[in-house]
Design a protein around this motif. Sequence first.
Motif, PDB file in Angstrom:
ATOM      1  N   VAL A  20       0.843  -1.209   0.000  1.00  0.00           N
ATOM      2  CA  VAL A  20       0.000   0.000   0.000  1.00  0.00           C
ATOM      3  C   VAL A  20       0.872   1.249   0.000  1.00  0.00           C
ATOM      4  O   VAL A  20       0.619   2.187  -0.779  1.00  0.00           O
ATOM      5  N   LEU A  21       1.899   1.275   0.836  1.00  0.00           N
ATOM      6  CA  LEU A  21       2.788   2.441   0.876  1.00  0.00           C
ATOM      7  C   LEU A  21       3.432   2.680  -0.485  1.00  0.00           C
ATOM      8  O   LEU A  21       3.491   3.816  -0.969  1.00  0.00           O
ATOM      9  N   MET A  23       2.365   1.652  -3.454  1.00  0.00           N
ATOM     10  CA  MET A  23       1.366   2.033  -4.466  1.00  0.00           C
ATOM     11  C   MET A  23       0.879   3.470  -4.286  1.00  0.00           C
ATOM     12  O   MET A  23       0.493   4.117  -5.253  1.00  0.00           O
ATOM     13  N   LEU A  24       0.928   3.970  -3.058  1.00  0.00           N
ATOM     14  CA  LEU A  24       0.539   5.359  -2.799  1.00  0.00           C
ATOM     15  C   LEU A  24       1.697   6.334  -3.040  1.00  0.00           C
ATOM     16  O   LEU A  24       1.527   7.544  -2.897  1.00  0.00           O
ATOM     17  N   TYR A  26       4.621   6.414  -1.357  1.00  0.00           N
ATOM     18  CA  TYR A  26       5.415   6.711  -0.160  1.00  0.00           C
ATOM     19  C   TYR A  26       6.659   5.821  -0.151  1.00  0.00           C
ATOM     20  O   TYR A  26       6.832   4.962   0.717  1.00  0.00           O
TER      21      TYR A  26
END
Length: 179
Positions: A20-21, A23-24, A26
């Motif tokens: 998730v990090l 893909m966002l 970050y």
Amino acid sequence: MNLPNKLTVGRIIAVPFFVVLYMLGYNLIAFVLFIAASLTDMLDGKIARKYNLVTNFGKIMDPLADKILVYSAFCLMVDNGLVPGWMLIIILAREFAIAGMRTVAASEGIVIAAGMSGKIKTVLQMIAVPLLLLVNVQELTSVMPVITMLAEGFLWASLIMTIYSGIEYIVKNKTVFSM
């Protein structure tokens, strides 16, 4: 569940957060999380051996946790061109082939232990991924050429070691093919 096994499970649990990090966008936080998760691999093995906490769960799940972590990162990096798709196919093909050999051997009561070349492959991959993560960190533009060169070097080194270790496993364990 002992501490080494908890660290292994923690590494697996870290993967969706890493994904998730990443893909966002970050990447720096994803970098820190990946490094922390990678360090648990070294730590859980040292603790397990030092305090005689080696378990069947750990023997199976520790290398699997490494693969889940590293190959999740590589899959994400194929999408944005940091890792060529053909390279990931070679890496995954080796893993599936060795896993298949281990499964056949295990059905005959034979354990195929991880060899040093496989461990080196994993270390090279665990160095390549964080370097690749840094390639997209805008705050590092002044050192980007060096980071990119190092990232590509470790990625290629890990590919070469992947191929070498795969061949080594097959040659050393060729009797599995006659079972």
